[in-house]
Design a protein around this motif. Structure first.
Motif, PDB file in Angstrom:
ATOM      1  N   LYS A   1      78.538  -7.358 -45.530  1.00 61.64           N
ATOM      2  CA  LYS A   1      78.667  -7.883 -44.287  1.00 61.64           C
ATOM      3  C   LYS A   1      79.959  -8.613 -43.907  1.00 61.64           C
TER       4      LYS A   1
ATOM      5  N   GLY B   1      82.394  -5.563 -43.039  1.00 64.01           N
ATOM      6  CA  GLY B   1      81.750  -4.630 -42.010  1.00 64.01           C
ATOM      7  C   GLY B   1      81.733  -3.103 -42.495  1.00 64.01           C
ATOM      8  N   ARG B   2      81.781  -3.055 -43.820  1.00 69.11           N
ATOM      9  CA  ARG B   2      81.478  -1.676 -44.446  1.00 69.11           C
ATOM     10  C   ARG B   2      80.941  -1.734 -45.777  1.00 69.11           C
TER      11      ARG B   2
END
Length: 147
Positions: A120, A123-124
């Motif tokens: 989280k 972002g990947r």
């Protein structure tokens, strides 16, 4: 749907906000590890990732501080480069348990929490694998994070 913030709301006047470590160990190691197929790995990974995703953290430092605040363990980064991060967790929930004869890592829930939170934050998707465990005789539990 509950959130992490909901979990922080307490109204237990007599018993407070703590439960004994032996209850947590019993749920994890007897109930889930011994009671579910494949040692409960699929369940602990799914649950841990979901918990990690729900944590109110905005940096790796926040995550490590929350790990300690929640008494999951005392984490520290022992290796870091652009592809990998190794996190040692001292005083993990398994510290003090009888040593397992086989090289069986039992702290997969904690690794999955790290995985969910780091995925989280970054972002990947990241991958986390426990590579050392107190329960197998190591000095601390350690997780390899593939970025």
């Amino acid at each position: 749907m509950y959130t992490f913030e909901d979990m922080q709301k307490m109204d237990r006047v007599r018993l407070g906000n703590m439960v004994p470590l032996e209850l947590f160990r019993t749920i994890r190691l007897i109930g889930m590890n011994q009671g579910l197929p494949m040692g409960g790995k699929g369940t602990t990974l799914t649950v841990g990732r979901k918990i990690g995703e729900s944590l109110p953290v905005s940096s790796v430092e926040d995550l490590l501080a929350l790990f300690e605040e929640l008494k999951i363990g005392i984490p520290r980064i022992v290796y870091s480069d652009e592809h990998r991060l190794n996190i040692a967790v001292e005083d993990c929930f398994c510290k003090g348990l009888p040593t397992l004869e086989e090289e069986k890592m039992i702290c997969d829930l904690e690794g999955a929490i790290l995985e969910g939170a780091l995925s989280k934050l970054l972002g990947r998707r990241v991958s986390v694998r426990e590579i050392k465990c107190n329960a197998t005789g190591h000095e601390y539990c350690e997780y390899e994070v593939k970025l």
